[in-house]
Design a protein around this motif. Structure first.
Motif, PDB file in Angstrom:
ATOM      1  N   SER A   1       0.810  -1.214   0.000  1.00  0.00           N
ATOM      2  CA  SER A   1       0.000   0.000   0.000  1.00  0.00           C
ATOM      3  C   SER A   1       0.845   1.266   0.000  1.00  0.00           C
ATOM      4  CB  SER A   1      -0.941   0.017   1.222  1.00  0.00           C
ATOM      5  OG  SER A   1      -1.756  -1.126   1.249  1.00  0.00           O
TER       6      SER A   1
ATOM      7  N   SER B   1       0.988   3.424  -2.144  1.00  0.00           N
ATOM      8  CA  SER B   1       0.208   4.543  -2.676  1.00  0.00           C
ATOM      9  C   SER B   1      -0.654   5.210  -1.610  1.00  0.00           C
ATOM     10  CB  SER B   1      -0.674   4.075  -3.835  1.00  0.00           C
ATOM     11  OG  SER B   1      -1.549   3.056  -3.396  1.00  0.00           O
ATOM     12  N   ASN B   2      -0.750   4.621  -0.424  1.00  0.00           N
ATOM     13  CA  ASN B   2      -1.514   5.219   0.666  1.00  0.00           C
ATOM     14  C   ASN B   2      -0.683   6.147   1.543  1.00  0.00           C
ATOM     15  OD1 ASN B   2      -3.764   3.821  -0.146  1.00  0.00           O
ATOM     16  ND2 ASN B   2      -3.551   2.193   1.371  1.00  0.00           N
ATOM     17  N   TYR B   3       0.588   6.313   1.178  1.00  0.00           N
ATOM     18  CA  TYR B   3       1.492   7.100   2.003  1.00  0.00           C
ATOM     19  C   TYR B   3       1.885   8.397   1.316  1.00  0.00           C
ATOM     20  CZ  TYR B   3       2.101   3.214   5.209  1.00  0.00           C
ATOM     21  OH  TYR B   3       1.888   2.238   6.133  1.00  0.00           O
TER      22      TYR B   3
ATOM     23  N   TRP C   1       0.066  11.371  -1.235  1.00  0.00           N
ATOM     24  CA  TRP C   1      -0.175   9.983  -1.608  1.00  0.00           C
ATOM     25  C   TRP C   1      -0.770   9.879  -2.996  1.00  0.00           C
ATOM     26  CZ3 TRP C   1      -5.125   8.086  -2.619  1.00  0.00           C
ATOM     27  CH2 TRP C   1      -6.175   8.973  -2.336  1.00  0.00           C
ATOM     28  N   SER C   2      -1.632  10.844  -3.326  1.00  0.00           N
ATOM     29  CA  SER C   2      -2.345  10.795  -4.598  1.00  0.00           C
ATOM     30  C   SER C   2      -1.605  11.510  -5.713  1.00  0.00           C
ATOM     31  CB  SER C   2      -3.722  11.426  -4.432  1.00  0.00           C
ATOM     32  OG  SER C   2      -3.586  12.750  -3.978  1.00  0.00           O
TER      33      SER C   2
END
Length: 127
Positions: free
Chosen positions: A28, A30-32, A53-54
């Motif tokens: 994950s 991409s969640n950071y 993150w985005s």
């Protein structure tokens, strides 16, 4: 658990360029939110750059704005720091850090808000 490993630091002449990489072994990625900080002996850790993150929102410390660029490749679990027009005062140990996105405010410049840190990579800029 997230493990971060930086690479790319080396000795370079003033005016030169380097690209640092930070690879995350955790899931994950991409969640950071991801940040880069630097530190020299006897001084506090200094904020360099951060990316949400985005993506594509990025933030920079005043001393590196216009010279450094942060980017990320979520497919490779990697965040990069492209450093151009390097100066001797950029010499430091560079750390990457990860902040889990929880929907709240991202205090990108506050080292205490990051959850995970790498071991650092040394950048030395000779004059």
């Amino acid at each position: 658990q997230v493990q971060l490993v930086e690479s790319g630091g080396e000795l370079v002449q003033a005016g030169g360029s380097l690209r640092l990489s930070c690879v995350s072994s955790g899931r994950s990625f991409s969640n950071y939110n991801m940040g880069w900080f630097r530190q020299v002996p006897g001084k506090e850790r200094e904020f360099v750059a951060a990316i949400r993150w985005s993506g594509p929102f990025t933030y920079y410390g005043q001393s590196v704005k216009g010279r450094f660029t942060i980017s990320r490749d979520n497919g490779k679990n990697t965040v990069y720091l492209q450093m151009n027009s390097l100066k001797p005062e950029d010499s430091a140990v560079y750390y990457c850090a990860a902040d889990l996105f929880d929907g709240g405010t991202y205090y990108y410049a506050d080292a205490d808000k990051y959850d995970y840190w790498g071991q650092g990579t040394q950048v030395t800029v000779s004059s």
